[in-house]
Design a protein around this motif. Structure first.
Motif, PDB file in Angstrom:
ATOM      1  N   LEU A  72       1.042  -1.226   0.058  1.00 31.63           N
ATOM      2  CA  LEU A  72       0.117   0.154  -0.031  1.00 31.63           C
ATOM      3  C   LEU A  72       0.972   1.223  -0.040  1.00 31.63           C
ATOM      4  O   LEU A  72       0.781   2.060  -0.876  1.00 31.63           O
ATOM      5  CB  LEU A  72      -0.757  -0.075   1.085  1.00 31.63           C
ATOM      6  N   ILE A  73       1.760   1.298   0.922  1.00 27.90           N
ATOM      7  CA  ILE A  73       2.745   2.660   1.036  1.00 27.90           C
ATOM      8  C   ILE A  73       3.683   2.563  -0.081  1.00 27.90           C
ATOM      9  O   ILE A  73       3.729   3.797  -0.726  1.00 27.90           O
ATOM     10  CB  ILE A  73       3.671   2.253   2.256  1.00 27.90           C
ATOM     11  N   ALA A  74       4.246   1.448  -0.867  1.00 27.09           N
ATOM     12  CA  ALA A  74       4.863   1.412  -1.996  1.00 27.09           C
ATOM     13  C   ALA A  74       4.217   1.921  -3.378  1.00 27.09           C
ATOM     14  O   ALA A  74       4.395   2.813  -3.841  1.00 27.09           O
ATOM     15  CB  ALA A  74       5.448   0.058  -2.097  1.00 27.09           C
ATOM     16  N   GLY A  75       2.794   1.616  -3.157  1.00 26.96           N
ATOM     17  CA  GLY A  75       1.844   1.926  -4.512  1.00 26.96           C
ATOM     18  C   GLY A  75       1.688   3.593  -4.330  1.00 26.96           C
ATOM     19  O   GLY A  75       1.532   4.120  -5.327  1.00 26.96           O
ATOM     20  N   ILE A  76       1.577   3.928  -3.169  1.00 25.42           N
ATOM     21  CA  ILE A  76       1.072   5.499  -2.926  1.00 25.42           C
ATOM     22  C   ILE A  76       2.458   6.055  -3.158  1.00 25.42           C
ATOM     23  O   ILE A  76       2.121   7.161  -3.823  1.00 25.42           O
ATOM     24  CB  ILE A  76       0.872   5.693  -1.295  1.00 25.42           C
ATOM     25  N   VAL A  77       3.702   5.692  -2.923  1.00 26.18           N
ATOM     26  CA  VAL A  77       4.692   6.595  -3.194  1.00 26.18           C
ATOM     27  C   VAL A  77       4.959   6.462  -4.662  1.00 26.18           C
ATOM     28  O   VAL A  77       5.393   7.466  -5.258  1.00 26.18           O
ATOM     29  CB  VAL A  77       6.241   5.849  -2.419  1.00 26.18           C
ATOM     30  N   LEU A  78       4.735   5.480  -5.526  1.00 25.68           N
ATOM     31  CA  LEU A  78       4.993   5.273  -6.724  1.00 25.68           C
ATOM     32  C   LEU A  78       3.902   6.526  -7.490  1.00 25.68           C
ATOM     33  O   LEU A  78       4.516   7.032  -8.474  1.00 25.68           O
ATOM     34  CB  LEU A  78       4.718   3.911  -7.458  1.00 25.68           C
ATOM     35  N   ILE A  79       2.615   6.335  -7.012  1.00 28.92           N
ATOM     36  CA  ILE A  79       1.718   7.244  -7.719  1.00 28.92           C
ATOM     37  C   ILE A  79       1.945   8.673  -7.582  1.00 28.92           C
ATOM     38  O   ILE A  79       2.050   9.427  -8.570  1.00 28.92           O
ATOM     39  CB  ILE A  79       0.291   6.672  -7.219  1.00 28.92           C
ATOM     40  N   CYS A  80       2.341   8.989  -6.323  1.00 32.49           N
ATOM     41  CA  CYS A  80       2.631  10.326  -6.066  1.00 32.49           C
ATOM     42  C   CYS A  80       3.792  10.765  -6.912  1.00 32.49           C
ATOM     43  O   CYS A  80       3.922  12.165  -7.204  1.00 32.49           O
ATOM     44  CB  CYS A  80       3.063  10.492  -4.685  1.00 32.49           C
ATOM     45  N   LEU A  81       4.819   9.916  -7.262  1.00 30.73           N
ATOM     46  CA  LEU A  81       6.025  10.316  -7.929  1.00 30.73           C
ATOM     47  C   LEU A  81       5.891  10.268  -9.264  1.00 30.73           C
ATOM     48  O   LEU A  81       6.742  10.538 -10.107  1.00 30.73           O
ATOM     49  CB  LEU A  81       7.366   9.356  -7.235  1.00 30.73           C
ATOM     50  N   ALA A  82       4.860   9.656  -9.875  1.00 29.86           N
ATOM     51  CA  ALA A  82       4.848   9.370 -11.380  1.00 29.86           C
ATOM     52  C   ALA A  82       4.676  10.866 -11.967  1.00 29.86           C
ATOM     53  O   ALA A  82       4.076  11.648 -11.456  1.00 29.86           O
ATOM     54  CB  ALA A  82       3.483   8.710 -11.557  1.00 29.86           C
ATOM     55  N   ARG A  83       5.213  11.005 -13.232  1.00 31.44           N
ATOM     56  CA  ARG A  83       5.461  12.446 -13.739  1.00 31.44           C
ATOM     57  C   ARG A  83       4.222  12.856 -14.823  1.00 31.44           C
ATOM     58  O   ARG A  83       4.318  13.780 -15.109  1.00 31.44           O
ATOM     59  CB  ARG A  83       6.968  12.408 -14.269  1.00 31.44           C
ATOM     60  N   THR A  84       3.635  11.716 -15.145  1.00 34.44           N
ATOM     61  CA  THR A  84       2.701  12.151 -16.318  1.00 34.44           C
ATOM     62  C   THR A  84       1.221  11.612 -15.899  1.00 34.44           C
ATOM     63  O   THR A  84       1.267  10.710 -15.095  1.00 34.44           O
ATOM     64  CB  THR A  84       3.120  11.589 -17.670  1.00 34.44           C
ATOM     65  N   GLN A  86      -0.720   9.886 -17.335  1.00 32.33           N
ATOM     66  CA  GLN A  86      -0.764   8.242 -17.906  1.00 32.33           C
ATOM     67  C   GLN A  86      -0.142   7.363 -16.931  1.00 32.33           C
ATOM     68  O   GLN A  86      -0.425   6.646 -16.694  1.00 32.33           O
ATOM     69  CB  GLN A  86      -0.197   8.308 -19.296  1.00 32.33           C
ATOM     70  N   ALA A  87       1.127   7.953 -16.317  1.00 27.12           N
ATOM     71  CA  ALA A  87       2.067   7.172 -15.660  1.00 27.12           C
ATOM     72  C   ALA A  87       1.202   7.136 -14.153  1.00 27.12           C
ATOM     73  O   ALA A  87       1.185   5.843 -13.732  1.00 27.12           O
ATOM     74  CB  ALA A  87       3.350   7.999 -15.433  1.00 27.12           C
ATOM     75  N   VAL A  88       0.677   8.026 -13.971  1.00 24.75           N
ATOM     76  CA  VAL A  88      -0.140   8.038 -12.671  1.00 24.75           C
ATOM     77  C   VAL A  88      -1.255   6.965 -12.828  1.00 24.75           C
ATOM     78  O   VAL A  88      -1.294   6.074 -11.789  1.00 24.75           O
ATOM     79  CB  VAL A  88      -0.874   9.337 -12.297  1.00 24.75           C
ATOM     80  N   VAL A  89      -1.925   6.872 -13.816  1.00 22.81           N
ATOM     81  CA  VAL A  89      -3.038   5.944 -13.954  1.00 22.81           C
ATOM     82  C   VAL A  89      -2.384   4.688 -14.051  1.00 22.81           C
ATOM     83  O   VAL A  89      -2.984   3.371 -13.347  1.00 22.81           O
ATOM     84  CB  VAL A  89      -3.883   6.147 -15.166  1.00 22.81           C
ATOM     85  N   ALA A  90      -1.248   4.314 -14.867  1.00 20.29           N
ATOM     86  CA  ALA A  90      -0.638   3.035 -14.887  1.00 20.29           C
ATOM     87  C   ALA A  90      -0.196   2.473 -13.660  1.00 20.29           C
ATOM     88  O   ALA A  90      -0.332   1.317 -13.269  1.00 20.29           O
ATOM     89  CB  ALA A  90       0.296   3.066 -16.026  1.00 20.29           C
ATOM     90  N   CYS A  91       0.469   3.277 -12.758  1.00 21.68           N
ATOM     91  CA  CYS A  91       1.016   3.048 -11.540  1.00 21.68           C
ATOM     92  C   CYS A  91      -0.260   2.798 -10.555  1.00 21.68           C
ATOM     93  O   CYS A  91      -0.021   1.922  -9.682  1.00 21.68           O
ATOM     94  CB  CYS A  91       1.891   4.221 -10.930  1.00 21.68           C
ATOM     95  N   ALA A  92      -1.231   3.339 -10.635  1.00 18.12           N
ATOM     96  CA  ALA A  92      -2.462   3.178  -9.807  1.00 18.12           C
ATOM     97  C   ALA A  92      -2.798   1.843 -10.132  1.00 18.12           C
ATOM     98  O   ALA A  92      -3.241   0.997  -9.098  1.00 18.12           O
ATOM     99  CB  ALA A  92      -3.533   4.110 -10.116  1.00 18.12           C
ATOM    100  N   VAL A  93      -3.279   1.230 -11.553  1.00 17.36           N
ATOM    101  CA  VAL A  93      -3.440   0.209 -11.726  1.00 17.36           C
ATOM    102  C   VAL A  93      -2.814  -0.977 -11.080  1.00 17.36           C
ATOM    103  O   VAL A  93      -3.090  -2.016 -10.618  1.00 17.36           O
ATOM    104  CB  VAL A  93      -3.672  -0.057 -13.249  1.00 17.36           C
ATOM    105  N   TYR A  94      -1.428  -0.842 -11.271  1.00 17.42           N
ATOM    106  CA  TYR A  94      -0.379  -1.728 -10.852  1.00 17.42           C
ATOM    107  C   TYR A  94      -0.516  -1.906  -9.404  1.00 17.42           C
ATOM    108  O   TYR A  94      -0.565  -2.938  -8.672  1.00 17.42           O
ATOM    109  CB  TYR A  94       0.966  -1.234 -11.101  1.00 17.42           C
ATOM    110  N   SER A  95      -0.412  -0.739  -8.621  1.00 19.28           N
ATOM    111  CA  SER A  95      -0.559  -0.888  -7.288  1.00 19.28           C
ATOM    112  C   SER A  95      -1.906  -1.578  -6.748  1.00 19.28           C
ATOM    113  O   SER A  95      -1.699  -2.101  -5.467  1.00 19.28           O
ATOM    114  CB  SER A  95      -0.643   0.710  -6.520  1.00 19.28           C
ATOM    115  N   VAL A  96      -3.009  -1.089  -7.459  1.00 21.15           N
ATOM    116  CA  VAL A  96      -4.220  -1.725  -6.937  1.00 21.15           C
ATOM    117  C   VAL A  96      -4.262  -3.264  -7.154  1.00 21.15           C
ATOM    118  O   VAL A  96      -4.426  -3.973  -6.179  1.00 21.15           O
ATOM    119  CB  VAL A  96      -5.589  -1.174  -7.707  1.00 21.15           C
TER     120      VAL A  96
END
Ligand SMILES: [Zn+2]
Length: 261
Positions: A72-84, A86-96
């Motif tokens: 959960l923490i790793a996913g939030i970090v990834l989503i927060c640091l994504a730069r576009t 599209q990357a936010v959505v992709a990282c959110a899908v991965y994290s979920v």
């Protein structure tokens, strides 16, 4: 022998095997691998093995339980640091998909749920394996591939994941030798994109992607063979499989982090 008596005997044999008191190869491996067809009795034993869990190793589920807050923490970090976006959505899908995998597994493996709950959670647990494969491919495709190839890979893995889930849900009694290779096939489907991953992400990213894939595959082999089974009381083959999934997830998470920020 009546069908009920045969089924009862199979459940008994399966429970004996689980307790390590019965010699012979793991249920579902002997007939299936030599003939390619599940013998009716072997199929019943496989089913009974699924139904009967006389001993759960003491540490069953704890590795994945620990991964619930961590992912959960790793996913939030990834989503927060994504730069576009599209990357936010992709990282959110991965994290979920990652969080669902570990949370469902922890709930399923730590609790005692009765036949219906066990059956439902087991299907969810197995469906999540298809989802984490597609989920892991999503940020890699979005961040590392040009638009045309990206769409093709996303279609392949998500259509494959949905087909795999339908297969597991519709054929609940499918034998282990049949469905385990499905995970491997979907997991290695993106292999032809590895040169593109190398080109866009570099050697470290490619290495982590491949190492993660090999660790997941090693986990699948351990799961299919039910070996090695170091300590059936504490840390059995299933725990080895879980440990390999945690290591594989970590390798892929680092790779995705390297290309995300
Ligand atoms: Zn498990």
């Amino acid at each position: 022998m009546s069908r009920d008596a045969a089924e009862a005997e199979c459940i008994y044999v399966a429970s004996r095997r689980r307790e390590g008191r019965e010699d012979g190869p793991p249920a579902g491996s002997r007939d299936d691998q030599t003939t390619g067809n599940a013998h009716p009795v072997a199929a019943l034993v496989e089913r009974a093995t699924d139904l009967v869990e006389p001993i759960k190793p003491q540490l069953r589920g704890w590795l994945h339980a620990g991964m619930v807050p961590a992912s959960l923490i790793a996913g939030i970090v990834l989503i927060c640091l994504a730069r576009t976006p599209q990357a936010v959505v992709a990282c959110a899908v991965y994290s979920v998909t990652a969080w669902m995998l570990f949370a469902t597994s922890a709930i399923y493996h730590r609790g005692t749920w009765g036949p219906l709950g066990e059956a439902l959670l087991r299907r969810l647990d197995h469906a999540n394996i298809f989802l984490i494969i597609a989920g892991t491919c999503t940020p890699l495709a979005v961040l590392l591939l040009p638009p045309g190839q990206r769409s093709v890979l996303l279609w392949i893995v998500w259509a494959g994941a949905l087909a795999g889930i339908a297969f597991r849900v519709l054929w609940v009694g499918a034998p282990r030798w049949l469905y385990t290779p499905c995970y491997l096939a979907l997991g290695w489907a993106p292999v032809r994109y590895l040169p593109d991953f190398l080109h866009a992400g570099g050697a470290a990213v490619l290495t982590l992607i491949v190492v993660g894939g090999l660790l997941y595959s090693a986990g699948a082999v351990v799961y299919a063979l039910k070996r090695p089974d170091p300590s059936p009381q504490w840390f059995g083959f299933h725990e080895v499989f879980h440990a390999l999934t945690v290591a594989a997830f970590t390798a892929h998470y680092i790779a995705i982090s390297l290309v995300t920020y």
